[in-house]
Scaffold this active site. Structure first.
Site, PDB file in Angstrom:
ATOM      1  CG  ASP A 333      -2.045   0.906   1.178  1.00 46.63           C
ATOM      2  OD1 ASP A 333      -1.960   1.892   0.301  1.00 46.63           O
ATOM      3  OD2 ASP A 333      -3.304   0.459   1.861  1.00 46.63           O
ATOM      4  NE  ARG A 335      -4.712   2.899   0.699  1.00 46.44           N
ATOM      5  CZ  ARG A 335      -5.841   2.052   1.011  1.00 46.44           C
ATOM      6  NH1 ARG A 335      -7.053   2.602   0.821  1.00 46.44           N
ATOM      7  NH2 ARG A 335      -5.772   0.953   1.660  1.00 46.44           N
TER       8      ARG A 335
END
Length: 422
Positions: A333, A335
């Protein structure tokens, strides 16, 4: 269809912004976190007068590239300034104490929606200052809200929710504005390391990152966010009135086209439903919609991962869910979420009664930012598409919040290790 104008003759020599004679006098200083906007200083990222620029990069995020193409094609005068008449916000947001804390807001300009008001004298002096936030009113309509009315979960009140599922909202579009010392602090690295890495991994696109240490604000060429506000916007910062919040990262395939391999659209519409209900109860609701497609890995990577998941031996399985992402992208990930609470601080939020998310990353980022979360709201099982069950089981095993039984994460951890070893 746009009109292509005759191209203006361009000078043969290109003067880099790192050349001393390119920026000449010292630009208007930026004192990040200053309460007086005239002391804080405006952000000047336009190209109409390079001697005025006091930031790295330019306005409009990723759309700045389209602007450049429009100029090259002769469709846009590069020196044209926008006419901001009648563009002021429909609703007043702030100011709030968080606006003036240089550690609480580092990824957006809190004055971005009111530049004409805050920096009027600079406009009079000929500075080209552009908004980085716009606030307007609208109606949104989603079929799932009509379904919620039919099922009796929502009631039409004519003020917030109308027949057919139309909802009155206030919405704010926000462009990213990074205060580099603060961003570096959030990610636990030095400002010098952050600048060098940004410079190297954008292939040297912004040389000022490593040559202009006097410029501390960066307008990155990435997508921003849209904030949807339900109910009375004045109640959002009021801790005595209920508030529901969903922080949602873009998933075009699900959010727009209804792809059922993930829970994104169901969770988004569930969050909107919670926001409507809370607004009808005398409070308000907030949806923060960030452009971070495919966990900020991008849609191409996401689709490659979909193929890898479906084609692996044994088919799509929860214990290999994250491993397949790491095989393609090298990371689960990107983000992170360290910068996400800035949107909440801009709205003056100090307490969230119903946080519509199961993500441990989002929850932890919000609470680390000093915002209290009273209750976490998971997605109801009946809203999870059959094809998205693998994703949900994998996320719960990895630490996502759930009120039910947590799937065994041992096989997940083993599979991740095998994938990385490979």
């Amino acid at each position: 269809m746009s009109t292509i104008r005759p191209k203006k003759k361009q000078p043969k020599a290109i003067v880099l912004t790192t050349h001393a004679r390119a920026h000449g006098p010292q630009p208007v200083p930026i004192v990040w976190g200053a309460e007086d906007p005239m002391k804080r200083g405006p952000l000047i990222g336009s190209v109409t007068n390079k001697t005025h620029r006091n930031v790295i990069g330019t306005h409009a995020g990723s759309y700045s590239v389209y602007r450049a193409v429009a100029v090259a094609a002769g469709a846009l005068d590069p020196l044209r300034r926008p006419d901001l008449t009648n563009t002021s916000p429909t609703n007043r947001i702030g100011p709030f104490p968080g606006w003036f804390d240089p550690k609480k807001i580092v990824a957006l300009d809190p004055f971005g929606a009111i530049v004409s008001e805050a920096f009027g004298s600079y406009f009079e002096q000929g500075y080209d200052i552009r908004p980085t936030i716009a606030v307007t009113r609208a109606q949104i309509r989603m079929a799932e809200l009509d379904d919620a009315i039919s099922a009796g979960r929502l009631e039409v009140d004519g003020k917030i929710l109308r027949e057919g599922g139309a909802v009155y909202v206030t919405k704010a579009a926000v462009e990213p504005v990074w205060y580099l010392p603060g961003v570096a602090d959030r990610f636990g690295c030095s400002e010098a390391e952050l600048r060098r890495t940004l410079f190297e991994h954008t292939a040297g696109m912004f040389p000022e990152l490593v040559t202009r240490n006097d410029l501390e604000v960066f307008l990155p060429p990435i997508g921003g966010a849209t904030i949807y506000m339900f109910g009375d916007t004045d109640s959002i910062p009021d801790p005595t009135r209920p508030l529901a919040v969903r922080v949602h990262d873009e998933c075009n395939g699900s959010d727009v086209f209804g792809s059922d391999i993930c829970t994104c659209r169901p969770y988004l519409t569930h969050g909107i439903e919670e926001c409507v209900r809370t607004a009808q109860a005398g409070g308000s609701g907030v949806i923060v919609y960030s452009r971070k497609e495919g966990r900020a890995l991008g849609e191409v990577t996401k689709f490659l991962v979909y193929n890898a998941r479906k084609r692996q031996v044994g088919g799509d399985r929860a214990e290999h869910y994250f491993a397949r992402t790491e095989c393609v992208a090298g990371v689960q990930d990107m983000r992170f979420q360290e910068l996400m609470p800035d949107y909440l601080h801009w709205l003056g939020i100090t307490k969230i009664d119903r946080f519509v998310s199961m993500s441990n990353m989002k929850h932890d980022a919000v609470t680390r930012a000093g915002i209290e979360i009273i209750e976490r709201v998971p997605i109801p099982d009946e809203l999870i598409p059959d094809d998205a069950r693998v994703e949900m089981d994998a996320k719960m095993a990895a630490g996502y919040y759930t009120e039910g039984e947590v799937p065994d994460g041992n096989e997940l951890a083993k599979a991740k290790g095998r994938a990385l070893d490979a």
